[in-house]
Design an enzyme around this catalytic site. Structure first.
Site, PDB file in Angstrom:
ATOM      1  N   ARG A 115      18.256  14.559  13.094  1.00 27.25           N
ATOM      2  CA  ARG A 115      18.469  15.981  12.817  1.00 27.25           C
ATOM      3  C   ARG A 115      19.537  16.207  11.754  1.00 27.25           C
ATOM      4  O   ARG A 115      19.412  17.087  10.900  1.00 27.25           O
ATOM      5  CB  ARG A 115      18.865  16.706  14.107  1.00 27.25           C
ATOM      6  CG  ARG A 115      17.795  16.651  15.200  1.00 27.25           C
ATOM      7  CD  ARG A 115      16.585  17.477  14.833  1.00 27.25           C
ATOM      8  NE  ARG A 115      16.907  18.875  14.702  1.00 27.25           N
ATOM      9  CZ  ARG A 115      16.908  19.751  15.702  1.00 27.25           C
ATOM     10  NH1 ARG A 115      16.606  19.366  16.924  1.00 27.25           N
ATOM     11  NH2 ARG A 115      17.201  21.027  15.480  1.00 27.25           N
ATOM     12  N   LYS A 154      -0.879  10.599   0.994  1.00 27.06           N
ATOM     13  CA  LYS A 154       0.086  10.138  -0.021  1.00 27.06           C
ATOM     14  C   LYS A 154      -0.338  10.547  -1.432  1.00 27.06           C
ATOM     15  O   LYS A 154       0.474  11.035  -2.232  1.00 27.06           O
ATOM     16  CB  LYS A 154       0.234   8.617   0.063  1.00 27.06           C
ATOM     17  CG  LYS A 154       0.770   8.107   1.381  1.00 27.06           C
ATOM     18  CD  LYS A 154       0.955   6.609   1.385  1.00 27.06           C
ATOM     19  CE  LYS A 154      -0.360   5.854   1.300  1.00 27.06           C
ATOM     20  NZ  LYS A 154      -1.216   6.053   2.495  1.00 27.06           N
ATOM     21  N   GLU A 177      -6.831   8.494  -6.505  1.00 30.00           N
ATOM     22  CA  GLU A 177      -8.059   8.833  -5.784  1.00 30.00           C
ATOM     23  C   GLU A 177      -7.768   9.942  -4.772  1.00 30.00           C
ATOM     24  O   GLU A 177      -6.926   9.778  -3.888  1.00 30.00           O
ATOM     25  CB  GLU A 177      -8.607   7.606  -5.042  1.00 30.00           C
ATOM     26  CG  GLU A 177      -9.870   7.930  -4.244  1.00 30.00           C
ATOM     27  CD  GLU A 177     -10.253   6.845  -3.259  1.00 30.00           C
ATOM     28  OE1 GLU A 177     -11.185   7.091  -2.473  1.00 30.00           O
ATOM     29  OE2 GLU A 177      -9.614   5.774  -3.267  1.00 30.00           O
ATOM     30  N   ARG A 224       0.132   5.573   6.807  1.00 31.02           N
ATOM     31  CA  ARG A 224      -1.222   5.082   7.080  1.00 31.02           C
ATOM     32  C   ARG A 224      -2.211   5.586   6.027  1.00 31.02           C
ATOM     33  O   ARG A 224      -1.981   6.598   5.359  1.00 31.02           O
ATOM     34  CB  ARG A 224      -1.678   5.532   8.475  1.00 31.02           C
ATOM     35  CG  ARG A 224      -1.847   7.029   8.622  1.00 31.02           C
ATOM     36  CD  ARG A 224      -2.574   7.402   9.902  1.00 31.02           C
ATOM     37  NE  ARG A 224      -2.646   8.856  10.054  1.00 31.02           N
ATOM     38  CZ  ARG A 224      -3.539   9.620   9.454  1.00 31.02           C
ATOM     39  NH1 ARG A 224      -4.425   9.090   8.607  1.00 31.02           N
ATOM     40  NH2 ARG A 224      -3.548  10.936   9.662  1.00 31.02           N
ATOM     41  N   SER A 225      -3.306   4.888   5.906  1.00 27.34           N
ATOM     42  CA  SER A 225      -4.354   5.279   4.967  1.00 27.34           C
ATOM     43  C   SER A 225      -4.928   6.637   5.366  1.00 27.34           C
ATOM     44  O   SER A 225      -5.241   6.880   6.536  1.00 27.34           O
ATOM     45  CB  SER A 225      -5.460   4.220   4.962  1.00 27.34           C
ATOM     46  OG  SER A 225      -6.482   4.564   4.057  1.00 27.34           O
ATOM     47  N   GLY A 226      -5.035   7.554   4.387  1.00 26.58           N
ATOM     48  CA  GLY A 226      -5.611   8.869   4.643  1.00 26.58           C
ATOM     49  C   GLY A 226      -4.623   9.925   5.081  1.00 26.58           C
ATOM     50  O   GLY A 226      -5.011  11.069   5.321  1.00 26.58           O
ATOM     51  N   ILE A 227      -3.337   9.593   5.158  1.00 30.02           N
ATOM     52  CA  ILE A 227      -2.359  10.581   5.626  1.00 30.02           C
ATOM     53  C   ILE A 227      -2.023  11.611   4.555  1.00 30.02           C
ATOM     54  O   ILE A 227      -1.490  12.676   4.845  1.00 30.02           O
ATOM     55  CB  ILE A 227      -1.084   9.885   6.133  1.00 30.02           C
ATOM     56  CG1 ILE A 227      -0.280  10.843   7.041  1.00 30.02           C
ATOM     57  CG2 ILE A 227      -0.216   9.405   4.963  1.00 30.02           C
ATOM     58  CD1 ILE A 227       0.840  10.181   7.802  1.00 30.02           C
ATOM     59  N   ASP A 242      -1.898   3.899  -4.590  1.00 30.85           N
ATOM     60  CA  ASP A 242      -2.695   3.051  -3.706  1.00 30.85           C
ATOM     61  C   ASP A 242      -2.127   1.643  -3.586  1.00 30.85           C
ATOM     62  O   ASP A 242      -1.878   1.165  -2.488  1.00 30.85           O
ATOM     63  CB  ASP A 242      -4.156   2.992  -4.171  1.00 30.85           C
ATOM     64  CG  ASP A 242      -5.030   2.284  -3.138  1.00 30.85           C
ATOM     65  OD1 ASP A 242      -4.970   2.676  -1.958  1.00 30.85           O
ATOM     66  OD2 ASP A 242      -5.748   1.328  -3.508  1.00 30.85           O
ATOM     67  N   HIS A 245       0.853  -1.190   0.000  1.00 29.26           N
ATOM     68  CA  HIS A 245       0.000   0.000   0.000  1.00 29.26           C
ATOM     69  C   HIS A 245       0.890   1.242   0.000  1.00 29.26           C
ATOM     70  O   HIS A 245       1.699   1.442   0.903  1.00 29.26           O
ATOM     71  CB  HIS A 245      -0.896   0.002   1.244  1.00 29.26           C
ATOM     72  CG  HIS A 245      -1.747   1.225   1.365  1.00 29.26           C
ATOM     73  ND1 HIS A 245      -2.727   1.546   0.462  1.00 29.26           N
ATOM     74  CD2 HIS A 245      -1.755   2.221   2.288  1.00 29.26           C
ATOM     75  CE1 HIS A 245      -3.315   2.674   0.812  1.00 29.26           C
ATOM     76  NE2 HIS A 245      -2.731   3.108   1.924  1.00 29.26           N
TER      77      HIS A 245
END
Length: 329
Positions: free
Chosen positions: A246, A162, A205, A157-160, A180, A141
């Site tokens: 850093r 991408k 999407e 994660r899904s919805g972040i 996706d 994914h």
């Protein structure tokens, strides 16, 4: 991965390898190895280690050997070869084919193909095809984008965000490979190649907007079929309690299909220009490929400066000591 059959081999390569089907029939016999075999020893009578399950290639050497035999010896050699369960036989250099071989191939249901290509060229091309077909695969994914020639895999994660980041990169002139769902295969020992699913390839999407056809909207130069994956950018929610690298001296890696690639953790928060940072990650990866490691160079220069500073301080102390020693007032 679907099994590769002789029919698949013929259909996929009929034009590119200029196959001529000499026996007429083609079966669905499975090809179980990515390697090919030249059966010179088997023709001469040594079959103890004959790898008959591989595609058999008869080039100039094998045909010249058969030419050197009497008709009876040649028939015995061919019978010895085809008594094994061979998937198919391919004859290169457009060499003439013996009637005995064709007849026995028909009888044993062994397809025989011929190509005008020379053996070296043919072996290289068929080898590339078989390597691709037998390459181990996983599906991940994420979103794969070609940025300045560097394959950057966006994960998280899904919805972040991408897909949104990828859309911004495409608008800036970079190229989408897959969104996706990225199909990843290992080529050779340390090369990961990413491509898209046939159905959703080159579509993105965007939540709240829907599905976008990148090729139609941005043109043919905005997409590519596949790309080597050279770095993974892991998008992460901002956590003020979490420690992030850093200087960039310590490098993280992720492993896919037993191949390690660099991984960069990139925290997300409002107003942060993620797109430009990812472009910078791609350029930094490109520099590393050419042997330029900016963080290590910075560290080297800093340490050199500190060493020089110590030397200067010591010189100042020595000068002061000498002055005081000669101060007679």
């Amino acid at each position: 991965m679907n099994p590769l059959t002789v029919q698949n081999l013929y259909d996929d390569n009929r034009r590119s390898l200029k196959f001529e089907n000499l026996t007429g029939h083609i079966n669905d016999k499975k090809i179980v190895s990515s390697e090919i075999h030249r059966p010179g020893l088997a023709l001469s009578g040594f079959v103890d280690i004959f790898t008959y399950e591989k595609i058999q290639v008869l080039g100039n050497t094998e045909i010249a050997y058969l030419d050197s035999l009497s008709k009876r010896e040649r028939l015995i050699a061919i019978q010895r070869l085809v008594e094994f369960d061979i998937p198919c036989i391919i004859i290169t250099n457009k060499n003439s084919v013996y009637k005995e071989l064709l007849d026995l191939g028909e009888k044993r249901a062994i397809p025989i193909f011929r190509t005008p290509m020379n053996t070296t060229q043919f072996v290289r091309k068929i080898g590339d095809y078989l390597d691709e077909k037998f390459a181990p695969l996983i599906t991940k994914h994420g979103t794969l984008v070609d940025i300045y020639g560097i394959g950057v895999l966006l994960a998280g994660r899904s919805g972040i965000g991408k897909s949104e980041v990828a859309l911004d990169l495409i608008e800036r002139g970079h190229r989408l490979v897959a969104d996706d769902m990225v199909i990843i295969s290992r080529r050779s020992e340390d090369v990961l190649i990413g491509s898209g699913n046939e159905v959703i390839r080159h579509y993105i999407e965007i939540r709240g907007l829907g599905v976008i056809d990148i090729k139609s909207m941005f043109g043919i130069r905005s997409i590519r079929q596949q790309k080597r994956i050279e770095v993974e950018v892991l998008l992460d929610d901002w956590d003020s309690k979490k420690e992030y690298e850093r200087l960039g001296i310590k490098e993280d890696y992720t492993e896919m299909l037993d191949v390690k690639i660099p991984q960069v953790h990139l925290q997300i928060y409002p107003s942060k220009n993620i797109t430009v940072i990812i472009e910078t990650i791609a350029l930094n990866t490109l520099l590393k490929i050419f042997g330029i490691h900016q963080a290590k160079e910075y560290d080297r220069r800093l340490l050199s400066k500190l060493r020089n500073k110590k030397i200067e301080n010591k010189k100042t102390q020595d000068q002061l000591k000498e002055y005081l020693e000669h101060d007679m007032e």
